[in-house]
Motif scaffolding. Sequence first.
Motif, PDB file in Angstrom:
ATOM      1  N   VAL A  81       0.852  -1.190   0.000  1.00 20.78           N
ATOM      2  CA  VAL A  81       0.000   0.000   0.000  1.00 20.78           C
ATOM      3  C   VAL A  81       0.885   1.236   0.000  1.00 20.78           C
ATOM      4  N   TYR A  85      -2.687   0.898  -4.489  1.00 18.03           N
ATOM      5  CA  TYR A  85      -2.536  -0.466  -3.999  1.00 18.03           C
ATOM      6  C   TYR A  85      -1.803  -1.257  -5.071  1.00 18.03           C
ATOM      7  N   SER A 110      -0.463  -4.573  -6.382  1.00 22.24           N
ATOM      8  CA  SER A 110      -0.759  -5.984  -6.138  1.00 22.24           C
ATOM      9  C   SER A 110       0.237  -6.886  -6.874  1.00 22.24           C
ATOM     10  N   HIS A 169      -8.166 -11.643  -2.750  1.00 25.19           N
ATOM     11  CA  HIS A 169      -7.669 -10.811  -1.642  1.00 25.19           C
ATOM     12  C   HIS A 169      -8.400  -9.472  -1.664  1.00 25.19           C
ATOM     13  N   TRP A 212      -8.685  -5.544  -0.063  1.00 23.55           N
ATOM     14  CA  TRP A 212      -8.030  -4.475   0.701  1.00 23.55           C
ATOM     15  C   TRP A 212      -8.868  -3.207   0.626  1.00 23.55           C
ATOM     16  N   HIS A 213      -8.846  -2.461   1.720  1.00 23.84           N
ATOM     17  CA  HIS A 213      -9.559  -1.179   1.775  1.00 23.84           C
ATOM     18  C   HIS A 213      -8.794  -0.261   2.730  1.00 23.84           C
ATOM     19  N   LEU A 247      -9.664  -0.752   6.461  1.00 22.89           N
ATOM     20  CA  LEU A 247      -9.732  -2.101   7.045  1.00 22.89           C
ATOM     21  C   LEU A 247      -9.314  -2.063   8.510  1.00 22.89           C
ATOM     22  N   ASP A 264      -5.308  -9.077   5.994  1.00 17.49           N
ATOM     23  CA  ASP A 264      -6.252  -8.693   4.959  1.00 17.49           C
ATOM     24  C   ASP A 264      -7.182  -9.864   4.667  1.00 17.49           C
TER      25      ASP A 264
END
Lengths: 422, 213
Positions: free
Chosen positions: B120, B136, B138, B165, B167-168, B171, B176
């Motif tokens: 991130v 983000y 990945s 997966h 993600w936020h 979160l 995650d």
Amino acid sequence: MDRPKATPLVALSVALALCAATAVEAEGLPAVDFEVLADARLSVVSGEQSWFDDWLGKLRYGGDRGGEGQGRFRLAELSLMARSDITWDLQAFVHAKFDPEQDKPADLVEAFLHYKPVPTSSVQYEARAGLLFPHISRENIGAAWTSPFTITPSAINSWVGEEIRALALEGKATLRLENQKLSLTAAVFGFNDPAGSLLAIRGWALGDYKTGAFSQVPLAPVPSIQPGGFLEDQPLWVHPVRELDGRPGFYASLDWDYAKRVKLGAFYYDNRGDPETFKHNQYAWDTRFWNFYAEVEAPAGIKIMSQFMTGNTMMGTLYDGMRMVDADFTAGYVMATRKLGPHRISLRRDWFDVDDNTFVSQDNNNEVGTAWTLAFNAKVGKKANLIAEFLHVDSNRPAREGIWRDAEQDQTQLQVSYRQRF
Amino acid sequence: MKFRMLALVFGLMGPQVAAADLAVEIRDSGGQPVPNAVVSFAPKFTLTQPVPASASAEMRQEGTMFSPFVLPVQVGTTVSFPNFDEFRHQVYSFSKPKRFELRLYGQDESKTIHFENSGVVALGCNIHDNMLAYIYVSEHPIVAKTGEDGKVLVQSLEPGEYDIHIWHPDLASGADPILKSVSVSADGRTVSGQINLRSIRSIQQPPAEDDYN
Ligand SMILES: [Cu+2]
């Protein structure tokens, strides 16, 4: 007027302007950005004369000598602000101002360099150096140190505008955590030795006037500062931005921001004035105070803001272990404010108090007062605001009896301000 | 790049591999749709067709805000940072996957940053305190982001089993969330996931109208 001590300030502002003008082109940054704020003011006010008219009235404008109400239409302020990005991390800022109360045609409000490099960790460091307002006021966040909430700041921040200015070297560290921000600020400063004079000799006031670095502000001819009076060396004016005793002062603050919903802070100031120094017709006042604030986002879009200030100021020689002037001062306000689309409405309650600890029979500086302020700020253009304000202040100051008035006075003021930025 | 283009062409031409569409819906523990959730797909088998990487990604500076607020990209993507404002921005990140500073003078200026590590990357602007955004990055071959309705349709997936997966930015702490072994068949389907978010959301606020110092 002879002002040898002011030279460093002139030199500083000139240096800032020069830096700004020369260093800029090299980096291809925009040159100097100018911004102007003009404030046209309609006021109608009852009660005693303003302190600007050498009296003890609490507001920027006042009635006539007989206490009859007065209406006025004036240019309240014309401010010029210049910003220049010397490098990506270093900015110069200068704020100069004209207004009718000021005793110079134009004067400097602030002139400083701000160094703020990009953070490389969750702690960001920055520094300011020059003539500046310490960050005390939570209200004066608008252009040219105006308040977007009201025309007239609270008693606390009115006084900050009148007497507090520092030629300072200030460092700040900000720790950013998820949703939280914690800042520690510390500074050494000079050129604020007479600060406190107004609070003791005049008391608190409510007005949006900010004193320029080279300007004097008047004091009412109360008997204690008249020839033959207890403090006869004190002239009928104060020049707040002066160095007299050669002793630097300091201030420090801690600020906490939780998700921009709750903000709390504590600030401490000590000008470390030597109360026995008397130079250039001015006393150095030993002035120390705390300022605390809290801001909370309440339900229904309402924001509650509050400040509380408490301190002491001392001046003069010791008699029987007592300073000629030794006064405790305290003030606070609570304000509720809400945005209405692009507009804003604010209601504020002010309390203020001065407790004179010494020689009250010769020189009574006691005071107690309260005020209500209601203001509506209408955004009428991209850079134009029309603000209407109602203000009522009640105060009791026994020193008024020395100038043949009742200690108890109240004033009601209606103002409409048209603020235009260019 | 040439290779990718070639792969893309092959991908389009290859009628022999069936492709499926998968709708993913993300809700919070209160059942509300969650926008700006990144879903990335880790196939549990070897993809027979390499997935074309998105040609480019963009993080705009416009109206003293970053746009988009969340930008999902694959490792190896070069992101451009065009400035649509008439004034400058000083964009930075001190996040572990990528530390950088970008100086964007004025309108129409654009600079690029290459993201080679996953994770991130929180963005800020040193001039405008309100500006906030996330990239983000990945390591998975397929990334997508939910819209305002908390949904995203991922098209042309190769049938098989995937770990999805999620993600936020908000979160709640902890690992995650992963939707494990989601099998995607040729006729497509919908999966939904629920995630726990912090009660205080990180948002990018519009700039304050009054700023003195
Ligand atoms: Cu910016």
